[in-house]
Design an enzyme around this catalytic site. Structure first.
Site, PDB file in Angstrom:
ATOM      1  N   LEU A 119      38.249  40.775  32.654  1.00 21.54           N
ATOM      2  CA  LEU A 119      37.092  40.403  33.479  1.00 21.54           C
ATOM      3  C   LEU A 119      36.414  41.642  34.056  1.00 21.54           C
ATOM      4  CD1 LEU A 119      38.237  37.204  35.399  1.00 21.54           C
ATOM      5  CD2 LEU A 119      37.497  37.493  33.043  1.00 21.54           C
ATOM      6  N   SER A 134      24.436  42.509  40.160  1.00 17.73           N
ATOM      7  CA  SER A 134      23.652  41.268  40.267  1.00 17.73           C
ATOM      8  C   SER A 134      22.175  41.507  40.553  1.00 17.73           C
ATOM      9  CB  SER A 134      24.263  40.347  41.321  1.00 17.73           C
ATOM     10  OG  SER A 134      25.484  39.852  40.846  1.00 17.73           O
ATOM     11  N   SER A 155      27.017  46.405  43.136  1.00 17.08           N
ATOM     12  CA  SER A 155      26.889  45.177  42.343  1.00 17.08           C
ATOM     13  C   SER A 155      25.784  45.290  41.295  1.00 17.08           C
ATOM     14  CB  SER A 155      26.576  43.995  43.259  1.00 17.08           C
ATOM     15  OG  SER A 155      26.302  42.863  42.467  1.00 17.08           O
ATOM     16  N   GLY A 158      34.324  42.115  29.898  1.00 17.92           N
ATOM     17  CA  GLY A 158      33.879  41.278  31.009  1.00 17.92           C
ATOM     18  C   GLY A 158      32.376  41.158  31.201  1.00 17.92           C
ATOM     19  N   LYS A 194      33.722  33.970  49.344  1.00 19.38           N
ATOM     20  CA  LYS A 194      33.562  32.838  48.418  1.00 19.38           C
ATOM     21  C   LYS A 194      34.153  31.539  48.968  1.00 19.38           C
ATOM     22  CE  LYS A 194      33.041  35.193  43.995  1.00 19.38           C
ATOM     23  NZ  LYS A 194      33.546  35.367  42.631  1.00 19.38           N
ATOM     24  N   ASP A 197      31.436  30.918  37.851  1.00 21.38           N
ATOM     25  CA  ASP A 197      32.356  31.866  37.197  1.00 21.38           C
ATOM     26  C   ASP A 197      33.119  31.234  36.017  1.00 21.38           C
ATOM     27  OD1 ASP A 197      31.794  34.138  38.633  1.00 21.38           O
ATOM     28  OD2 ASP A 197      33.371  33.819  40.122  1.00 21.38           O
TER      29      ASP A 197
HETATM   30  N1  LIG Z   1      33.039  39.657  34.633  1.00 20.24           N
HETATM   31  C1  LIG Z   1      32.714  38.879  35.649  1.00 20.24           C
HETATM   32  O1  LIG Z   1      31.691  38.186  35.660  1.00 20.24           O
HETATM   33  C2  LIG Z   1      33.656  38.774  36.805  1.00 20.24           C
HETATM   34  C3  LIG Z   1      33.613  37.659  37.665  1.00 20.24           C
HETATM   35  C4  LIG Z   1      34.545  37.580  38.717  1.00 20.24           C
HETATM   36  C5  LIG Z   1      35.464  38.619  38.886  1.00 20.24           C
HETATM   37  N2  LIG Z   1      35.445  39.669  38.035  1.00 20.24           N
HETATM   38  C6  LIG Z   1      36.414  40.764  38.169  1.00 20.24           C
HETATM   39  O2  LIG Z   1      37.723  40.209  38.120  1.00 20.24           O
HETATM   40  C7  LIG Z   1      38.584  40.928  38.972  1.00 20.24           C
HETATM   41  C8  LIG Z   1      39.280  39.962  39.925  1.00 20.24           C
HETATM   42  O3  LIG Z   1      38.310  39.362  40.765  1.00 20.24           O
HETATM   43  P1  LIG Z   1      38.731  38.313  41.899  1.00 20.24           P
HETATM   44  O4  LIG Z   1      37.472  37.825  42.497  1.00 20.24           O
HETATM   45  O5  LIG Z   1      39.703  37.330  41.380  1.00 20.24           O
HETATM   46  O6  LIG Z   1      39.482  39.275  42.930  1.00 20.24           O
HETATM   47  P2  LIG Z   1      40.586  38.857  44.000  1.00 20.24           P
HETATM   48  O7  LIG Z   1      40.325  37.502  44.521  1.00 20.24           O
HETATM   49  O8  LIG Z   1      40.673  40.016  44.937  1.00 20.24           O
HETATM   50  O9  LIG Z   1      41.951  38.776  43.132  1.00 20.24           O
HETATM   51  C9  LIG Z   1      42.499  39.905  42.510  1.00 20.24           C
HETATM   52  C10 LIG Z   1      43.893  39.567  42.004  1.00 20.24           C
HETATM   53  O10 LIG Z   1      44.418  40.748  41.396  1.00 20.24           O
HETATM   54  C11 LIG Z   1      45.694  41.012  41.944  1.00 20.24           C
HETATM   55  N3  LIG Z   1      45.946  42.436  41.988  1.00 20.24           N
HETATM   56  C12 LIG Z   1      45.216  43.403  42.600  1.00 20.24           C
HETATM   57  N4  LIG Z   1      45.786  44.601  42.427  1.00 20.24           N
HETATM   58  C13 LIG Z   1      46.912  44.386  41.711  1.00 20.24           C
HETATM   59  C14 LIG Z   1      47.951  45.233  41.226  1.00 20.24           C
HETATM   60  N5  LIG Z   1      47.928  46.557  41.460  1.00 20.24           N
HETATM   61  N6  LIG Z   1      48.963  44.674  40.503  1.00 20.24           N
HETATM   62  C15 LIG Z   1      48.992  43.352  40.293  1.00 20.24           C
HETATM   63  N7  LIG Z   1      48.043  42.496  40.723  1.00 20.24           N
HETATM   64  C16 LIG Z   1      47.023  43.011  41.429  1.00 20.24           C
HETATM   65  C17 LIG Z   1      45.640  40.455  43.342  1.00 20.24           C
HETATM   66  O11 LIG Z   1      46.960  40.249  43.781  1.00 20.24           O
HETATM   67  P3  LIG Z   1      47.304  39.844  45.323  1.00 20.24           P
HETATM   68  O12 LIG Z   1      46.774  38.456  45.455  1.00 20.24           O
HETATM   69  O13 LIG Z   1      48.763  39.943  45.370  1.00 20.24           O
HETATM   70  O14 LIG Z   1      46.570  40.847  46.165  1.00 20.24           O
HETATM   71  C18 LIG Z   1      44.873  39.177  43.106  1.00 20.24           C
HETATM   72  O15 LIG Z   1      45.719  38.181  42.625  1.00 20.24           O
HETATM   73  C19 LIG Z   1      37.720  41.968  39.675  1.00 20.24           C
HETATM   74  O16 LIG Z   1      37.823  43.178  38.998  1.00 20.24           O
HETATM   75  C20 LIG Z   1      36.317  41.430  39.524  1.00 20.24           C
HETATM   76  O17 LIG Z   1      35.344  42.454  39.496  1.00 20.24           O
HETATM   77  C21 LIG Z   1      34.571  39.778  36.999  1.00 20.24           C
END
Ligand SMILES: NC(=O)c1ccc[n+]([C@@H]2O[C@H](COP(=O)([O-])OP(=O)(O)OC[C@H]3O[C@@H](n4cnc5c(N)ncnc54)[C@H](OP(=O)(O)O)[C@@H]3O)[C@@H](O)[C@H]2O)c1
Length: 292
Positions: free
Chosen positions: A228, A21, A19, A251, A70, A106
């Site tokens: 992101l 953070s 992380s 992101g 979360k 977020d």
């Molecule tokens: N820049 C920032 O400040 C920030 C903040 C938050 C998050 N993020 C980034 O955003 C991303 C998502 O975070 P999150 O917290 O939402 O994660 P999450 O809750 O695990 O959700 C990820 C989503 O992506 C989908 N997914 C994963 N692999 C996939 C694939 N191969 N094909 C299609 N869909 C796929 C998952 O589908 P399923 O539900 O079907 O598994 C789920 O809907 C991460 O990379 C995280 O690091 C960045």
């Protein structure tokens, strides 16, 4: 700085090893002259209650919560506030008058990045969100409340899409559309979109060639493509968008803004964006490939 008065802040999640953070918050404290230290803690689901109890006993200044806690942290807190009240998802815990209050920064963090770096005001815009996880939940509620004209949720799980559609409709009366990654209508959706956001982890280090399946070639001129994922800064998805002549938003800005908002909730002080962005950008430089 007086060591005895130093306040402890932290991140609870699993995994937390990569992380950014701790780097972000310790640099923010340094810039603000705040006598605090921020550490990351690997917390397993069965340890979460005890970890939150430690925030109370140790009189910690606050904690961030990340995957996979979360939503499951909510029963351990005294109350929720702001966006967390609507989404039921918490990324920042703040001690307030003897209580622990759960917030989510977020959605607001993305919005600040969209406005300041992407130069886009979301009201009236048509927005496509790829992936239906925690980040999309936070962003969809915030964007809907900012008055977007349409939200298209694109995911691989019909149950998760339907769950978020129901939550948006029941809690704020917003009718989001749902599609799969294979839906033939995606081309038409792409042609109408003002903003397309990758909210899946596809493209994140080390699998940097991955990207979500979306017909960027069908997007109209000027459609902003956001990711992101912030490591690497330029993902394969954003690279492809640029090849099609589309403007992009990475992101890292959202990461910095959501951290700034958390720091403000804990300390009452707002660290400056530009030096924090430069600092993290330096840590993510291509030769530092182990940073996650
Ligand atoms: N820049 C920032 O400040 C920030 C903040 C938050 C998050 N993020 C980034 O955003 C991303 C998502 O975070 P999150 O917290 O939402 O994660 P999450 O809750 O695990 O959700 C990820 C989503 O992506 C989908 N997914 C994963 N692999 C996939 C694939 N191969 N094909 C299609 N869909 C796929 C998952 O589908 P399923 O539900 O079907 O598994 C789920 O809907 C991460 O990379 C995280 O690091 C960045």
């Amino acid at each position: 700085m007086e060591m005895a008065e130093r306040r402890l802040f932290g991140l609870f999640g699993d995994p937390v090893g990569h992380s950014l953070s701790p780097h972000l918050q310790n640099e923010a404290f340094r810039l603000l002259g705040i006598n605090g230290v921020y550490l990351s803690f690997t917390v397993k689901p069965e340890e979460l209650g005890a970890a939150v109890q430690a925030v109370r006993c140790l009189k910690m200044g606050g904690v961030n919560i990340t995957i996979p806690h979360k939503e499951r942290v909510v029963p351990h807190l005294d109350r929720l506030a702001g966006d967390a009240l609507l989404t039921g998802s918490v990324n920042t815990v703040v001690p307030e008058g003897g209580q622990l209050v759960g917030y989510s920064t977020d959605g607001e963090g993305f919005l600040l990045s969209l406005r300041h770096q992407g130069q886009m005001e979301p009201a009236g815009k048509k927005v496509v969100l790829l992936g239906v996880g925690g980040a999309t939940r936070a962003l969809s509620f915030r964007l809907a409340q900012e008055g977007v004209a349409a939200l298209y949720l694109v995911g691989r799980s019909p149950e998760k899409i339907a769950g978020l559609q129901t939550a948006l409709r029941e809690r704020i009366g917003f009718p989001a559309a749902g599609l799969s990654f294979a839906d033939p209508e995606l081309e038409a959706v792409a042609a109408e979109a003002d903003l397309v956001i990758n909210a899946t982890p596809l493209g994140m280090f080390p699998a940097t060639n991955d990207q979500p399946s979306f017909p960027l070639a069908a997007c109209r001129r000027g459609c902003l493509v956001a990711d992101l994922v912030y490591h690497p800064l330029e993902t394969a998805f954003l690279r492809q968008a640029r090849k099609h002549g589309l403007p992009t938003l990475e992101g890292l800005g959202m990461l910095v803004y959501q951290g700034i908002l958390a720091c403000r909730l804990w300390t009452g002080h707002t660290p400056p964006f530009a030096p924090l962005y430069r600092f993290l950008n330096g840590l993510l430089a291509p030769d530092r490939t182990s940073m996650g």
